[in-house]
Design a protein around this motif. Structure first.
Motif, short mmCIF file in Angstrom:
data_model
loop_
_atom_site.label_atom_id
_atom_site.label_comp_id
_atom_site.label_asym_id
_atom_site.label_seq_id
_atom_site.Cartn_x
_atom_site.Cartn_y
_atom_site.Cartn_z
N GLN A 171 61.81 48.08 13.11
CA GLN A 171 60.41 48.49 13.28
C GLN A 171 60.08 48.64 14.77
O GLN A 171 59.40 49.61 15.17
CB GLN A 171 59.50 47.45 12.63
CG GLN A 171 58.04 47.88 12.51
CD GLN A 171 57.22 46.82 11.81
OE1 GLN A 171 57.32 45.64 12.14
NE2 GLN A 171 56.41 47.23 10.85
N ARG A 172 60.56 47.72 15.58
CA ARG A 172 60.32 47.80 17.03
C ARG A 172 61.01 49.02 17.62
O ARG A 172 60.46 49.70 18.49
CB ARG A 172 60.82 46.51 17.69
CG ARG A 172 60.44 46.39 19.15
CD ARG A 172 60.52 44.96 19.66
NE ARG A 172 61.81 44.35 19.34
CZ ARG A 172 61.96 43.36 18.44
NH1 ARG A 172 60.90 42.92 17.76
NH2 ARG A 172 63.15 42.83 18.22
N GLN A 173 62.21 49.32 17.14
CA GLN A 173 62.92 50.50 17.62
C GLN A 173 62.14 51.77 17.28
O GLN A 173 62.08 52.72 18.08
CB GLN A 173 64.32 50.55 17.00
CG GLN A 173 65.25 49.47 17.52
CD GLN A 173 66.55 49.41 16.75
OE1 GLN A 173 66.68 49.98 15.65
NE2 GLN A 173 67.55 48.72 17.32
N CYS A 174 61.55 51.78 16.10
CA CYS A 174 60.74 52.95 15.69
C CYS A 174 59.52 53.08 16.60
O CYS A 174 59.16 54.19 17.02
CB CYS A 174 60.32 52.80 14.23
SG CYS A 174 59.39 54.19 13.58
N ASN A 175 58.87 51.97 16.88
CA ASN A 175 57.70 52.00 17.77
C ASN A 175 58.09 52.46 19.18
O ASN A 175 57.38 53.26 19.81
CB ASN A 175 57.06 50.62 17.84
CG ASN A 175 56.42 50.21 16.52
OD1 ASN A 175 56.07 51.06 15.70
ND2 ASN A 175 56.29 48.91 16.29
N ASP A 176 59.21 51.94 19.67
CA ASP A 176 59.68 52.33 21.00
C ASP A 176 59.99 53.81 21.05
O ASP A 176 59.71 54.50 22.06
CB ASP A 176 60.91 51.52 21.38
CG ASP A 176 60.58 50.05 21.62
OD1 ASP A 176 59.39 49.72 21.78
OD2 ASP A 176 61.53 49.21 21.62
N ALA A 177 60.59 54.33 19.98
CA ALA A 177 60.93 55.76 19.95
C ALA A 177 59.66 56.61 20.02
O ALA A 177 59.62 57.64 20.69
CB ALA A 177 61.73 56.07 18.69
N HIS A 178 58.60 56.16 19.32
CA HIS A 178 57.34 56.91 19.34
C HIS A 178 56.73 56.89 20.75
O HIS A 178 56.34 57.93 21.27
CB HIS A 178 56.36 56.29 18.33
CG HIS A 178 54.97 56.81 18.48
ND1 HIS A 178 54.61 58.08 18.14
CD2 HIS A 178 53.83 56.20 18.96
CE1 HIS A 178 53.32 58.27 18.38
NE2 HIS A 178 52.83 57.14 18.88
N ARG A 179 56.67 55.72 21.33
CA ARG A 179 56.11 55.63 22.69
C ARG A 179 57.01 56.36 23.70
O ARG A 179 56.53 56.98 24.64
CB ARG A 179 55.96 54.16 23.09
CG ARG A 179 54.79 53.46 22.41
CD ARG A 179 54.51 52.14 23.10
NE ARG A 179 55.63 51.22 22.97
CZ ARG A 179 55.79 50.36 21.96
NH1 ARG A 179 54.88 50.32 21.00
NH2 ARG A 179 56.83 49.55 21.93
N GLY A 180 58.32 56.33 23.49
CA GLY A 180 59.24 57.00 24.41
C GLY A 180 59.03 58.49 24.43
O GLY A 180 59.13 59.14 25.48
N ALA A 181 58.73 59.09 23.28
CA ALA A 181 58.49 60.53 23.22
C ALA A 181 57.27 60.92 24.05
O ALA A 181 57.28 61.91 24.79
CB ALA A 181 58.32 60.97 21.76
N LEU A 182 56.20 60.14 23.94
CA LEU A 182 54.99 60.43 24.72
C LEU A 182 55.25 60.21 26.21
O LEU A 182 54.86 61.04 27.05
CB LEU A 182 53.84 59.54 24.25
CG LEU A 182 52.52 59.68 25.01
CD1 LEU A 182 51.98 61.11 24.88
CD2 LEU A 182 51.50 58.67 24.51
N ASP A 183 55.94 59.12 26.51
CA ASP A 183 56.22 58.83 27.92
C ASP A 183 57.10 59.92 28.53
O ASP A 183 56.93 60.29 29.71
CB ASP A 183 56.90 57.47 28.04
CG ASP A 183 55.95 56.32 27.70
OD1 ASP A 183 54.72 56.57 27.67
OD2 ASP A 183 56.44 55.20 27.45
N ALA A 184 58.05 60.42 27.76
CA ALA A 184 58.94 61.47 28.28
C ALA A 184 58.15 62.73 28.59
O ALA A 184 58.39 63.41 29.61
CB ALA A 184 60.05 61.74 27.27
N ALA A 185 57.22 63.09 27.71
CA ALA A 185 56.41 64.29 27.94
C ALA A 185 55.54 64.12 29.19
O ALA A 185 55.40 65.05 30.01
CB ALA A 185 55.53 64.56 26.71
N ILE A 186 54.96 62.93 29.35
CA ILE A 186 54.12 62.66 30.53
C ILE A 186 54.98 62.68 31.80
O ILE A 186 54.59 63.23 32.85
CB ILE A 186 53.41 61.31 30.39
CG1 ILE A 186 52.43 61.35 29.19
CG2 ILE A 186 52.68 60.95 31.66
CD1 ILE A 186 51.31 62.32 29.34
N ALA A 187 56.18 62.09 31.70
CA ALA A 187 57.06 62.04 32.88
C ALA A 187 57.49 63.44 33.30
O ALA A 187 57.56 63.77 34.50
CB ALA A 187 58.29 61.19 32.58
N ALA A 188 57.77 64.30 32.31
CA ALA A 188 58.16 65.68 32.63
C ALA A 188 57.02 66.41 33.31
O ALA A 188 57.22 67.17 34.29
CB ALA A 188 58.59 66.39 31.35
#
Length: 578
Positions: A171-188
């Protein structure tokens, strides 16, 4: 005691005196009570004519004396394979017709196999259309119990799995993946802005863009002093980046939906594994029953989709999630199986049911009451019709007169050969009715039923009336004596002497309206069994109290005397003399 003293009385030891009937009481119902008999000449059927010493010497005569035509008519109705060929028996009170008919039905039922099971289950596609399923004998209760066990297991395993460390990690991995996608878009976007000397800043209200110079944010006052063309170029770049930022943020709800779907998929996968394990034994057991298997698959799929119900601790404090709690819990009603077949202990043949009214049967699986949208079983009733299905049904007509709804239900079931379950708000599939019925009534009730509903009486095409008396002949007296011997053996009474039997025969003759000693013609013998067994019961009790091993004429006479003493003649005032 009376019997000890009576046996020492020389008068009672005289065979002629013993054969003479003693006075009998006048009870409330004169048709069923021995008439008072004064001292008379000895009966012509004294004990020598009967040809035995005690009833132990007689060959027991099975059957229903004088009613062979009735039994034959019922048997014909049971044997003929035609609709509406049920039997109607007209019998007055005291004939013991109920017992005799049940004996015949039980004898026939013993030759027939146990019927199949019928169950009602929830329709997961349409909650208002419960499904009726036919299963091999005994399988209905197995399925019902198996579903309770499945639910009990899932109540334990699912919360444990969904609260376990392994599930929490995924469940934590799923949450991290969701936040990671948003963070990646912001970082780009941040990298793209930096290449244009634009800073992407996080603020309490979200994100902001500002010009940079030498890696530092340009203050507004400094920016205002820049040449107009430079300011315009920076503003164009910021506007374009703002558009991209808006696009990224607008995708947040869809990303959140994807996040929730991912979490649900993870939960579903865990629930699927737990449900597969819990359902495996029962699905293997019913692998050859397509309808039951379809219900199990539907129940499992629905449970998996709604696995969160197992995470809500709705059980009462101290109540383990076992069968009793599960059957009462509204969350699980749609998954329970309603068994319409009511098992009878040691039954290994077709059922025989004495019908009273259509009502929930004692000992039947309870109809589960929840909202119709959640479960089919809110109003499906167990009844004597379900219990008798596949066998025989004895109906007391008197019980129908004060129960119009039961009358309509019974008529509809017999006429359509189907049992319609539930109220009109449910479109439950009817269950086929395979039963042979016997209607037991008296003449008065029969006439009322004929006037009230000829269509109902037409369902009972074989009608027979019980005889109330038997011609008194020497041969019939011997048959009557054998019948008494059968009643004595059936009810485990002490044996009777021939003189005692002779006294009963004379009493029967008086109740039949003839001469007790047959002096003026052959006369008749009453076939009212209840009156006869009543005298036998009281005489047996008296003999036991006197520590006697046999019932003689003295015991019978004492019963008659005691009955007479209970109801003395009413007081009549003597008119005054003129």
């Amino acid at each position: 005691m009376f019997f000890r003293r009576a046996k020492k009385d020389p008068a009672l030891l005289n065979e002629t005196a013993i054969a003479s009937p003693a006075p009998a009481a006048i009870e409330a119902d004169p048709d069923e009570t021995p008439a008072v008999i004064a001292d008379q000449e000895p009966s012509r059927t004294g004990s020598p004519a009967l040809g035995f010493k005690t009833t132990d010497d007689l060959k027991i005569r099975p059957g229903w004396l004088g009613q062979e035509h009735v039994l034959s008519a019922i048997q014909f109705a049971l044997d003929i394979d035609e609709p509406d060929y049920h039997a109607c028996v007209l019998a007055e009170a005291g004939s013991a017709a109920h017992r005799a008919i049940l004996d015949l039905l039980n004898a026939n039922a013993a030759k027939k196999p146990m019927p199949p099971d019928w169950i009602y289950v929830h329709n997961f596609d349409d909650a208002r259309s419960p499904k009726a399923i036919r299963l091999p004998t005994g399988s209905g209760r197995i399925l019902a119990q198996s579903m309770i066990e499945v639910l009990a297991e899932l109540c334990t395993t699912l919360p444990s799995v969904l609260a376990g460390a392994a599930y929490k990690v995924r469940q934590r991995q799923c949450n991290d993946a969701h936040r990671g996608a948003l963070d990646a878009a912001i970082a780009a976007l941040q990298q793209k802005a930096a290449e244009q000397n634009i800073a992407l800043l996080r603020t309490p209200n979200g994100f902001g863009l500002a010009p940079m110079h030498d890696g530092k944010v340009v203050k507004p006052a400094v920016f205002a002093q820049l040449p107009a063309d430079m300011r315009s170029d920076i503003e164009i770049r910021i506007t374009a980046l703002q558009t991209e930022m808006t696009s990224i943020l607008e995708q947040t709800p869809s990303r959140e939906r994807e996040h929730q779907k991912a979490l649900q998929a993870l939960r579903t996968a865990e629930a699927q594994r737990a449900a597969d394990s819990a359902f495996e034994p029962v699905t293997e057991h019913f692998a050859n029953e397509p309808e039951a298997l379809a219900f199990l698959e539907g129940a499992k799929a629905n449970l998996i989709r709604n696995c969160d119900v197992f995470l809500c601790d709705a059980f009462a404090p101290g109540c383990e999630p076992g069968p009793e709690c599960i059957t009462r819990d509204a969350r699980f009603q749609a998954y329970l199986v309603n068994v319409m077949t009511v098992p009878v202990a040691q039954l290994n043949h077709a059922p025989v049911v004495a019908y009273s009214q259509v009502q929930p049967a004692v000992g039947a699986a309870r109809a589960n009451h929840v909202e119709p949208e959640k479960s089919l079983l809110s109003a499906v009733l167990h009844s004597d019709l379900h219990r008798a299905n596949g066998g025989y049904l004895l109906i007391e007509a008197g019980s129908l007169e004060d129960a119009p709804e039961a009358f309509r239900t019974l008529k509809q079931a017999l006429a359509t050969r189907k049992i319609h379950a539930g109220p009109r708000s449910l479109s439950a599939a009817p269950i086929p009715l395979d039963v042979k019925a016997v209607l037991l009534t008296d003449d008065a009730t029969y006439q009322r039923l004929c006037k009230k509903d000829p269509g109902f009486i037409a369902l009972f095409k074989i009608t027979a009336r019980c005889a109330e008396r038997l011609e008194r002949t020497p041969e019939n007296e011997k048959t009557f004596a054998a019948w008494i011997a059968e009643l004595v053996a059936r009810d485990t009474r002490l044996p009777l002497t021939a003189a005692a039997v002779s006294a009963l025969i004379s009493d029967s003759a008086s109740r039949a309206g003839g001469n007790a000693n047959g002096a003026n013609g052959p006369g008749w013998l009453s076939l009212a069994e209840d009156a006869l067994t009543g005298v036998l019961a009281e005489a047996h009790h008296g003999a036991i109290q006197a520590e006697d091993k046999i019932i003689d004429a003295g015991h019978i006479q004492h019963v008659f005397a005691q009955r007479a003493a209970r109801l003395p003649q009413p007081f009549t005032k003597i008119p005054d003399r003129a």
